[in-house]
Design a protein around this motif. Structure first.
Motif, short mmCIF file in Angstrom:
data_model
loop_
_atom_site.label_atom_id
_atom_site.label_comp_id
_atom_site.label_asym_id
_atom_site.label_seq_id
_atom_site.Cartn_x
_atom_site.Cartn_y
_atom_site.Cartn_z
N THR A 1 2.34 -3.04 7.05
CA THR A 1 1.96 -2.02 8.02
C THR A 1 0.84 -2.51 8.93
OG1 THR A 1 2.59 -0.25 6.49
CG2 THR A 1 1.13 0.35 8.30
N GLU A 2 1.05 -2.37 10.21
CA GLU A 2 0.04 -2.78 11.19
C GLU A 2 -1.22 -1.93 11.02
OE1 GLU A 2 -0.34 -3.37 16.07
OE2 GLU A 2 1.46 -2.47 15.18
N ASN A 3 -2.36 -2.56 11.13
CA ASN A 3 -3.67 -1.91 11.02
C ASN A 3 -4.01 -1.45 9.60
OD1 ASN A 3 -4.28 -2.17 13.82
ND2 ASN A 3 -3.06 -0.35 14.25
N ALA A 4 -3.25 -1.93 8.61
CA ALA A 4 -3.55 -1.61 7.22
C ALA A 4 -3.88 -2.88 6.46
CB ALA A 4 -2.36 -0.91 6.57
N VAL A 5 -4.86 -2.80 5.55
CA VAL A 5 -5.25 -3.97 4.76
C VAL A 5 -5.56 -3.53 3.34
CG1 VAL A 5 -7.68 -3.78 5.46
CG2 VAL A 5 -6.80 -5.97 4.62
N LEU A 6 -5.10 -4.32 2.37
CA LEU A 6 -5.41 -4.06 0.96
C LEU A 6 -6.81 -4.57 0.67
CD1 LEU A 6 -4.44 -3.12 -1.87
CD2 LEU A 6 -3.65 -5.48 -2.24
N ALA A 7 -7.69 -3.65 0.25
CA ALA A 7 -9.10 -4.02 0.09
C ALA A 7 -9.60 -3.91 -1.34
CB ALA A 7 -9.97 -3.15 1.00
N GLY A 8 -8.79 -3.35 -2.26
CA GLY A 8 -9.25 -3.22 -3.64
C GLY A 8 -8.16 -2.78 -4.58
N LEU A 9 -8.30 -3.18 -5.84
CA LEU A 9 -7.37 -2.81 -6.91
C LEU A 9 -8.17 -2.31 -8.10
CD1 LEU A 9 -5.08 -5.97 -6.75
CD2 LEU A 9 -4.43 -3.68 -6.01
N ILE B 1 -7.52 -0.08 8.73
CA ILE B 1 -7.66 0.96 7.71
C ILE B 1 -7.60 0.27 6.35
CG2 ILE B 1 -6.74 3.11 6.79
CD1 ILE B 1 -7.76 3.28 9.69
N HIS B 2 -8.65 0.43 5.56
CA HIS B 2 -8.80 -0.27 4.29
C HIS B 2 -8.29 0.60 3.14
CE1 HIS B 2 -11.62 -2.30 7.00
NE2 HIS B 2 -11.42 -3.37 6.25
N PHE B 3 -7.30 0.07 2.41
CA PHE B 3 -6.66 0.78 1.31
C PHE B 3 -7.06 0.17 -0.03
CE2 PHE B 3 -4.00 1.83 4.86
CZ PHE B 3 -3.39 3.05 4.55
#
Length: 335
Positions: free
Chosen positions: A23-31, A2-4
């Motif tokens: 968090t598992e299955n979470a990734v920081l994708a943008g700011l 899941i891209h945050f």
């Protein structure tokens, strides 16, 4: 995965970023932030693409799943609606918005575009509060007579002078919307809707537009009476955040500088050993899993399981409404 993405990269954004990282299955994708210097610093730390407008970020990162809205509160509504229209799910920092009109605009957009959304009320996940919630659900204290919430904190003038929007009605709000809303959310979550309020609010010591001090008396739908005291005017440092519950078979006091500790607990159905064990359990880990991490994890699970997030936008609206009711009535009495 899941891209945050984070929109608004002030101090609260760090809690979101750290929660995503853990968090598992979470990734920081943008700011995203309008402050390029702030963005550059975060990019070096977190290795994520950066943008100075959300529209640009949405265009360049179509794979984003969730937008965390961490901007000043007055900007929440327009950004949330734009993200929802782009099909992005939402985690919106408290308060949901500063007015009921804006909260309703967000709720309508989320329904119209079929996205999932939640608001950040992390104090629900504190271990002491979780134990109190369980005790209330089991009616451990019997019929309740009254409750009390107090937020006696310090936010000095330098805090408000950090940015021109702080302490304003249009962008920030006062002690009720900015600090005490966490306690007000807990009151609603633990004791149900409020049917009547009586309040005073004033700007006593800080040079701001909104209130820095508020006192309210509440009557809940179930007949429970309550008091709220909130201020940012305590001398020099935070004093306490306390939630107290009184019933026919016991009482509980959750407090400390933040309401993370069981300060006292009496219950007719529990032995002294039971109570000591409960208090010791909380003492060993009073903060538990950070609330922001619980909320990020819940959103990931809600998306993977196709269910609603645990904290609803209606919950967020109820907290905003209670703030508005207290603040409006309090300031009218002042004038």
């Amino acid at each position: 995965m899941i891209h945050f993405a984070i929109v608004g990269c002030g101090h609260i954004a760090i809690k979101h970023i750290e929660a995503i990282q853990r968090t598992e299955n979470a990734v920081l994708a943008g700011l995203c932030d309008t402050n390029e210097a702030r963005l550059t610093k975060l990019a070096l730390t977190w290795q994520a693409p950066v943008f100075t407008s959300m529209s640009e970020m949405l265009e360049h990162l179509p794979h984003l799943d969730v937008i965390c809205i961490c901007t000043p509160s007055g900007l929440h509504a327009d950004l949330a609606i734009e993200a929802a229209a782009a099909g992005k799910h939402l985690i919106i920092e408290k308060p949901l918005a500063l007015t009921l009109e804006d909260t309703d605009r967000i709720i309508a957009a989320v329904a119209r575009f079929g996205v999932k959304a939640t608001v950040v009320h992390p104090n629900r996940y504190r271990p002491a509060i979780q134990h109190l919630k369980a005790a209330l659900e089991h009616e451990a204290f019997g019929k309740l007579s009254h409750i009390s919430a107090a937020v006696r904190w310090n936010r000095n003038q330098a805090y408000y002078d950090q940015a021109p929007w702080r302490g304003t009605r249009a962008m920030d709000g006062g002690v009720l919307m900015n600090q005490a809303i966490h306690s007000l959310d807990l009151l609603l979550w633990l004791f149900g809707p409020v049917s009547e309020t009586k309040a005073f609010a004033d700007t006593r010591l800080r040079n701001i537009e909104a209130e820095d001090t508020a006192i309210a008396v509440l009557k809940f739908d179930n007949g429970v009476l309550g008091t709220v005291e909130a201020c940012t005017t305590v001398y020099e440092q935070n004093l306490e955040e306390t939630l107290t519950v009184f019933g026919e078979h016991g009482y509980a006091i959750i407090g400390g500088r933040t309401a993370n500790w069981i300060k006292d607990w009496k219950c007719a159905s529990m032995t002294e050993d039971d109570i000591r064990q409960l208090v010791d359990e909380v003492e060993q880990n009073p903060f538990g899993v950070p609330g922001h991490q619980c909320i990020i994890r819940d959103m990931v699970q809600a998306l993977l399981e196709d269910r609603k997030p645990a904290i609803s936008l209606q919950d967020g609206r109820s907290a905003v409404k209670l703030v508005v009711d207290i603040a409006n009535q309090g300031m009218q009495v002042r004038s």
